[in-house]
Design a protein around this motif. Structure first.
Motif, mmCIF file in Angstrom:
data_model
loop_
_atom_site.group_PDB
_atom_site.id
_atom_site.type_symbol
_atom_site.label_atom_id
_atom_site.label_comp_id
_atom_site.label_asym_id
_atom_site.label_seq_id
_atom_site.Cartn_x
_atom_site.Cartn_y
_atom_site.Cartn_z
ATOM 1 N N ILE A 38 0.857 -1.191 0.000
ATOM 2 C CA ILE A 38 0.000 0.000 0.000
ATOM 3 C C ILE A 38 0.892 1.240 0.000
ATOM 4 C CG2 ILE A 38 -1.707 1.295 1.346
ATOM 5 C CD1 ILE A 38 -2.672 -1.536 2.339
ATOM 6 N N ILE A 39 0.579 2.169 -0.901
ATOM 7 C CA ILE A 39 1.368 3.392 -1.033
ATOM 8 C C ILE A 39 0.462 4.617 -0.980
ATOM 9 C CG2 ILE A 39 3.193 2.255 -2.382
ATOM 10 C CD1 ILE A 39 1.935 3.685 -4.880
ATOM 11 N N VAL A 40 1.090 5.768 -0.931
ATOM 12 C CA VAL A 40 0.388 7.052 -1.054
ATOM 13 C C VAL A 40 0.642 7.521 -2.484
ATOM 14 C CG1 VAL A 40 0.270 9.426 -0.217
ATOM 15 C CG2 VAL A 40 0.804 7.569 1.380
ATOM 16 N N CYS A 41 -0.407 7.943 -3.183
ATOM 17 C CA CYS A 41 -0.236 8.399 -4.573
ATOM 18 C C CYS A 41 0.798 9.525 -4.628
ATOM 19 C CB CYS A 41 -1.572 8.848 -5.160
ATOM 20 S SG CYS A 41 -2.245 10.369 -4.473
ATOM 21 N N ASP A 42 1.461 9.651 -5.776
ATOM 22 C CA ASP A 42 2.529 10.644 -5.929
ATOM 23 C C ASP A 42 2.061 12.063 -5.634
ATOM 24 O OD1 ASP A 42 4.437 8.760 -6.545
ATOM 25 O OD2 ASP A 42 4.229 9.011 -8.725
ATOM 26 N N SER A 43 0.863 12.407 -6.064
ATOM 27 C CA SER A 43 0.352 13.759 -5.858
ATOM 28 C C SER A 43 0.315 14.114 -4.369
ATOM 29 C CB SER A 43 -1.041 13.883 -6.468
ATOM 30 O OG SER A 43 -1.620 15.117 -6.146
ATOM 31 N N TRP A 44 -0.174 13.189 -3.545
ATOM 32 C CA TRP A 44 -0.245 13.428 -2.102
ATOM 33 C C TRP A 44 1.110 13.251 -1.442
ATOM 34 C CZ3 TRP A 44 -5.210 10.419 -0.265
ATOM 35 C CH2 TRP A 44 -6.344 11.055 -0.795
ATOM 36 N N LYS A 45 1.838 12.249 -1.858
ATOM 37 C CA LYS A 45 3.139 11.952 -1.247
ATOM 38 C C LYS A 45 4.091 13.135 -1.381
ATOM 39 C CE LYS A 45 7.112 9.006 -2.103
ATOM 40 N NZ LYS A 45 7.636 8.036 -3.049
ATOM 41 N N ASN A 46 4.091 13.764 -2.544
ATOM 42 C CA ASN A 46 5.081 14.800 -2.831
ATOM 43 C C ASN A 46 4.693 16.193 -2.368
ATOM 44 O OD1 ASN A 46 6.749 12.871 -4.030
ATOM 45 N ND2 ASN A 46 5.702 13.098 -5.992
ATOM 46 N N ARG A 47 3.381 16.445 -2.173
ATOM 47 C CA ARG A 47 2.961 17.797 -1.783
ATOM 48 C C ARG A 47 1.785 17.735 -0.817
ATOM 49 N NH1 ARG A 47 2.751 21.966 -6.151
ATOM 50 N NH2 ARG A 47 2.837 23.371 -4.392
ATOM 51 N N PHE A 48 2.025 18.208 0.378
ATOM 52 C CA PHE A 48 0.960 18.261 1.380
ATOM 53 C C PHE A 48 -0.222 19.082 0.878
ATOM 54 C CE2 PHE A 48 -1.089 20.766 4.744
ATOM 55 C CZ PHE A 48 -1.755 19.735 5.388
ATOM 56 N N ILE A 49 0.045 20.169 0.177
ATOM 57 C CA ILE A 49 -1.026 21.068 -0.256
ATOM 58 C C ILE A 49 -2.045 20.337 -1.137
ATOM 59 C CG2 ILE A 49 0.098 22.055 -2.308
ATOM 60 C CD1 ILE A 49 -1.862 24.031 0.360
ATOM 61 N N ASN A 50 -1.604 19.368 -1.917
ATOM 62 C CA ASN A 50 -2.533 18.583 -2.739
ATOM 63 C C ASN A 50 -3.452 17.743 -1.859
ATOM 64 O OD1 ASN A 50 -1.340 19.613 -5.045
ATOM 65 N ND2 ASN A 50 0.029 17.863 -5.289
ATOM 66 N N PHE A 51 -2.873 17.132 -0.833
ATOM 67 C CA PHE A 51 -3.667 16.347 0.123
ATOM 68 C C PHE A 51 -4.622 17.265 0.885
ATOM 69 C CE2 PHE A 51 -4.075 14.546 4.477
ATOM 70 C CZ PHE A 51 -4.811 13.413 4.154
#
Length: 161
Positions: free
Chosen positions: A49-62
């Motif tokens: 299980i991973i965190v998608c790149d968009s969320w993993k790389n930028r908190f603001i996206n999450f």
């Protein structure tokens, strides 16, 4: 690659959020999936299980996804498919009581044709959870385990009428 000003901006964009609950949820989510030293890694990252790149790389996206999807401080993040990744299409914000029912260790029962967790069934019928589980472990039917009342004067059980 990023130029120097983009690197500085990316490094500082999280500062206003560092002490928020949502930021802690984000960092904990990433630890579960990517940090082999995390206590929870065996249930997440070790299972792929991973965190998608968009969320993993930028908190603001999450953060932006969370706000648009009903986040509040009394909710918890839930993966709709518990074998799926942390990504917008597989996550939602739910109350803790519902999250507790989604655990793989939750005991789901069928009572009067309804699927219900043992904890919710015990609350709904005012029976001690440990009493209910103990009865089920001793081989009682769900109906008997729920409907049998304890006569506290004699500590005997008798079927409810």
């Amino acid at each position: 690659q990023y130029n120097n000003s983009e690197k500085i901006e990316r490094r500082t964009e999280n500062h206003p959020y560092l002490s928020t609950r949502l930021y802690s949820i984000w960092t904990d989510m990433k630890k579960r999936c990517f940090n082999k030293n995390s206590r929870a890694y065996k249930w997440y990252g070790n299972k792929g299980i991973i965190v998608c790149d968009s969320w993993k790389n930028r908190f603001i996206n999450f953060y932006e996804w969370s706000i648009k999807n009903g986040y509040s401080d009394d909710l918890t993040i839930d993966r709709i498919d518990f074998n799926g990744n942390y990504e917008p299409s597989n996550c939602r914000w739910i109350p803790w009581s519902e999250q507790n029912n989604n655990k793989t260790t939750s005991k789901i029962l069928i009572y009067q044709g309804e699927k219900i967790s043992a904890i919710d069934l015990s609350k709904k019928h005012n029976i001690c959870y440990t009493t209910l589980i103990g009865r089920l472990k001793r081989g009682w039917s769900v109906k008997s385990a729920v409907e049998t009342k304890v006569d506290k004067r004699f500590k005997k059980s008798s079927y409810a009428t």
